[in-house]
Write a protein that holds these residues in place. Structure first.
Motif, PDB file in Angstrom:
ATOM      1  N   PRO A  92    -135.418 -37.291 -80.921  1.00  0.00           N
ATOM      2  CA  PRO A  92    -134.915 -35.953 -81.246  1.00  0.00           C
ATOM      3  C   PRO A  92    -135.987 -34.890 -81.397  1.00  0.00           C
ATOM      4  CG  PRO A  92    -134.853 -37.345 -83.187  1.00  0.00           C
ATOM      5  CD  PRO A  92    -135.257 -38.231 -82.041  1.00  0.00           C
ATOM      6  N   THR A  93    -137.231 -35.271 -81.697  1.00  0.00           N
ATOM      7  CA  THR A  93    -138.278 -34.271 -81.937  1.00  0.00           C
ATOM      8  C   THR A  93    -139.524 -34.587 -81.128  1.00  0.00           C
ATOM      9  OG1 THR A  93    -139.295 -35.462 -83.799  1.00  0.00           O
ATOM     10  CG2 THR A  93    -137.455 -33.971 -84.311  1.00  0.00           C
ATOM     11  N   ARG A  94    -140.314 -33.552 -80.904  1.00  0.00           N
ATOM     12  CA  ARG A  94    -141.566 -33.719 -80.177  1.00  0.00           C
ATOM     13  C   ARG A  94    -142.505 -34.686 -80.895  1.00  0.00           C
ATOM     14  NH1 ARG A  94    -142.382 -27.278 -79.772  1.00  0.00           N
ATOM     15  NH2 ARG A  94    -141.310 -27.486 -81.761  1.00  0.00           N
ATOM     16  N   GLU A  95    -142.575 -34.547 -82.227  1.00  0.00           N
ATOM     17  CA  GLU A  95    -143.474 -35.398 -83.000  1.00  0.00           C
ATOM     18  C   GLU A  95    -143.104 -36.869 -82.872  1.00  0.00           C
ATOM     19  OE1 GLU A  95    -143.977 -31.381 -84.100  1.00  0.00           O
ATOM     20  OE2 GLU A  95    -142.141 -32.552 -84.144  1.00  0.00           O
ATOM     21  N   TYR A 119    -142.028 -33.316 -73.543  1.00  0.00           N
ATOM     22  CA  TYR A 119    -141.433 -32.545 -74.633  1.00  0.00           C
ATOM     23  C   TYR A 119    -141.633 -31.071 -74.359  1.00  0.00           C
ATOM     24  CZ  TYR A 119    -146.372 -32.974 -75.813  1.00  0.00           C
ATOM     25  OH  TYR A 119    -147.744 -32.987 -75.737  1.00  0.00           O
ATOM     26  N   GLY A 120    -140.837 -30.256 -74.993  1.00  0.00           N
ATOM     27  CA  GLY A 120    -140.921 -28.816 -74.787  1.00  0.00           C
ATOM     28  C   GLY A 120    -142.042 -28.182 -75.577  1.00  0.00           C
ATOM     29  N   GLU A 283    -157.776 -27.496 -99.365  1.00  0.00           N
ATOM     30  CA  GLU A 283    -157.655 -27.283 -97.928  1.00  0.00           C
ATOM     31  C   GLU A 283    -156.282 -27.757 -97.493  1.00  0.00           C
ATOM     32  OE1 GLU A 283    -159.959 -28.331 -93.720  1.00  0.00           O
ATOM     33  OE2 GLU A 283    -160.679 -29.147 -95.631  1.00  0.00           O
ATOM     34  N   ALA A 284    -155.457 -26.811 -97.062  1.00  0.00           N
ATOM     35  CA  ALA A 284    -154.074 -27.131 -96.695  1.00  0.00           C
ATOM     36  C   ALA A 284    -153.681 -26.344 -95.458  1.00  0.00           C
ATOM     37  CB  ALA A 284    -153.127 -26.804 -97.844  1.00  0.00           C
ATOM     38  N   ALA A 285    -152.700 -26.865 -94.723  1.00  0.00           N
ATOM     39  CA  ALA A 285    -152.164 -26.177 -93.547  1.00  0.00           C
ATOM     40  C   ALA A 285    -150.680 -26.493 -93.445  1.00  0.00           C
ATOM     41  CB  ALA A 285    -152.888 -26.606 -92.281  1.00  0.00           C
ATOM     42  N   THR A 286    -149.960 -25.629 -92.701  1.00  0.00           N
ATOM     43  CA  THR A 286    -148.510 -25.730 -92.606  1.00  0.00           C
ATOM     44  C   THR A 286    -148.081 -26.335 -91.277  1.00  0.00           C
ATOM     45  OG1 THR A 286    -148.034 -23.903 -94.115  1.00  0.00           O
ATOM     46  CG2 THR A 286    -146.376 -24.381 -92.443  1.00  0.00           C
ATOM     47  N   LEU A 287    -147.109 -27.257 -91.359  1.00  0.00           N
ATOM     48  CA  LEU A 287    -146.466 -27.813 -90.176  1.00  0.00           C
ATOM     49  C   LEU A 287    -144.986 -27.489 -90.254  1.00  0.00           C
ATOM     50  CD1 LEU A 287    -146.764 -29.699 -87.655  1.00  0.00           C
ATOM     51  CD2 LEU A 287    -146.021 -31.563 -89.142  1.00  0.00           C
ATOM     52  N   VAL A 291    -144.492 -23.624 -85.339  1.00  0.00           N
ATOM     53  CA  VAL A 291    -145.929 -23.717 -85.090  1.00  0.00           C
ATOM     54  C   VAL A 291    -146.125 -24.172 -83.647  1.00  0.00           C
ATOM     55  CG1 VAL A 291    -148.056 -24.933 -85.709  1.00  0.00           C
ATOM     56  CG2 VAL A 291    -146.474 -24.195 -87.499  1.00  0.00           C
ATOM     57  N   ALA A 292    -147.032 -23.546 -82.918  1.00  0.00           N
ATOM     58  CA  ALA A 292    -147.280 -23.887 -81.520  1.00  0.00           C
ATOM     59  C   ALA A 292    -147.559 -25.379 -81.377  1.00  0.00           C
ATOM     60  CB  ALA A 292    -148.454 -23.079 -80.981  1.00  0.00           C
ATOM     61  N   GLN A 293    -147.063 -25.959 -80.292  1.00  0.00           N
ATOM     62  CA  GLN A 293    -147.134 -27.411 -80.146  1.00  0.00           C
ATOM     63  C   GLN A 293    -148.561 -27.934 -80.165  1.00  0.00           C
ATOM     64  OE1 GLN A 293    -144.797 -29.446 -80.402  1.00  0.00           O
ATOM     65  NE2 GLN A 293    -145.886 -31.340 -79.901  1.00  0.00           N
TER      66      GLN A 293
END
Length: 430
Positions: A92-95, A119-120, A283-287, A291-293
């Motif tokens: 169902p998902t790219r990941e 995947y798209g 140090e953190a980042a968002t998924l 967010v671009a693939q």
């Protein structure tokens, strides 16, 4: 000594192809997990499977090993020179598609089978070129696979094995019409093997199984005494919306997690959490879904490699991702669906490890708590620390900028996939 979370069944006892046993040995896998021990003998005997198991218990390896065993021990059905995957795997998902592909490459490293993931959102021309070269195992998300199919880059006329992973999520994301379209282009159920796996075998998932699989499809459910992973230490903190960010910073400082997933229900709030953590020394980042693939894949890789200690995510990261060594899952927001709680905290304590899952219960999402506790069959114990204690650990807290005025903060749904390679042109079995 065999770890407690594994069964007594060894892969060597299953009469697997030597090239598969070689790959398993290189990965250090000797004993099956319970879902693998239940599924693999049936799949190797030619039965269709509809399987349900707790997240992180080895479902992916179960269907990959069964698929590769068939492809290695049977001659291809397709004529020479025709681009026709022998195995077709939908996610169902790219990941999740990328995760399946990576696992397939690792397990099948010595097999000579060619594999591609589609995947798209990225890699259109590269994915197209890889399919044109031919492929034994084609993995991907429905939209991109249908796009390439309608361009006649490949045919489904000779599919020998169909795999549908996270079938319940397919329904949730509205893919079911696309799934049925692809299934109807394949040989009928009696002429192929079909493996369907899902976190929950609901009526709608079973209806799909009975419609597109053999009548004697084997239903396999592996459920522990608790719905949630036994080695996950759960805790709950009742908190006001206004205290959540500072308390999160205090919690991270006190618990000193090594690799942490912080789940938030909306993209807007993800950005607030990320900003608060970065402003206060983390140090953190968002998924999230938009967010671009290429960046999504890099963030996941950095998180897996330990370069990024904290990943703030919507539920796009709650399904299917196997990331070893996640020490903490923090539900900054309680999920609005009880099953999502299980998927989220299942990102830790994987493959027999231990982990902590800490949930904030605020006024915006407190209504989710009764459903969650009813679903998991237990009361979530209170976190030993109070809100005041956590905030006291951050005497010089730096607040992030407030979100724009057009956002009112009500509960909203948030959240939403290796390098392809190989060729079908030559013989796949050596």
């Amino acid at each position: 000594m065999k770890p407690d979370h594994l069964s007594d069944v060894t892969f060597a006892s299953l009469n697997l192809h030597p090239r598969l046993l070689s790959g398993l040995e290189k990965l250090g896998y000797g004993h099956c997990t319970p879902i693998q021990a239940a599924c693999l003998p049936r799949a190797l005997a030619g039965q269709d499977l509809a399987g349900q198991a707790q997240t992180g218990t080895g479902k992916t390896a179960a269907f990959l090993l069964a698929t590769m065993q068939h492809l290695l021990t049977n001659a291809p059905r397709s004529p020479e020179g025709v681009v026709a995957p022998g195995a077709f795997m939908l996610a169902p998902t790219r990941e999740l598609a990328v995760q399946i592909y990576n696992d397939a490459k690792a397990l099948g490293a010595d097999t000579g089978l060619s594999m591609t993931v589609c995947y798209g959102g990225a890699g259109y021309e590269q994915q197209r070129a890889e399919i044109e070269r031919g492929v034994d195992i084609l993995i991907g998300t429905p939209g991109r696979l249908i796009d390439f199919y309608k361009q006649k880059l490949y045919t489904l006329d000779y599919v020998e094995i169909m795999v549908l992973d996270e079938a319940d999520r397919m329904f949730d994301l509205g893919f079911i019409d696309d799934i049925r379209y692809l299934l109807r282009k394949m040989p009928p159920p009696a002429e192929r093997k079909s493996y369907l796996f899902s976190a929950t075998l609901s009526h709608r998932v079973l209806e799909l199984a009975f419609e597109h699989m053999k009548p004697d499809v084997q239903k396999i459910e592996i459920e522990p005494e608790q719905v949630t992973a036994e080695r996950v230490k759960q805790a709950l903190l009742h908190i006001s919306n206004s205290d959540k960010l500072q308390a999160l910073v205090g919690l991270l400082r006190q618990h000193d997690p090594v690799r942490t997933l912080v789940f938030v229900n909306t993209k807007r709030d993800c950005e607030q959490v990320e900003n608060a953590l970065n402003l206060n020394g983390f140090e953190a980042a968002t998924l999230s879904g938009d967010v671009a693939q290429t960046r999504r894949l890099k963030l996941l890789q950095d998180f897996k490699d330990g370069k990024l200690p904290i990943l703030v995510a919507t539920d796009v990261a709650a399904r299917g991702l196997h990331i070893s060594g996640v020490t903490h899952v923090i539900n900054f927001d309680l999920p609005q669906d009880a099953a999502d709680y299980v998927h989220r905290i299942g990102r830790t304590a994987r493959a027999g490890a231990q982990g902590d899952a800490i949930s904030f219960c605020c006024e915006s999402y407190v209504y989710s708590l009764p459903d969650i506790e009813n679903y998991i069959g237990m009361r979530i114990p209170a976190l030993p620390e109070s809100v005041e204690q956590l905030k006291a650990g951050v005497p010089y807290y730096v607040a992030p900028p407030r979100p724009s005025r057009d956002f009112r903060g009500g509960p909203r749904r948030g959240g939403g996939g290796g390098r392809p390679g190989g060729g079908r042109g030559g013989p796949r079995r050596r």
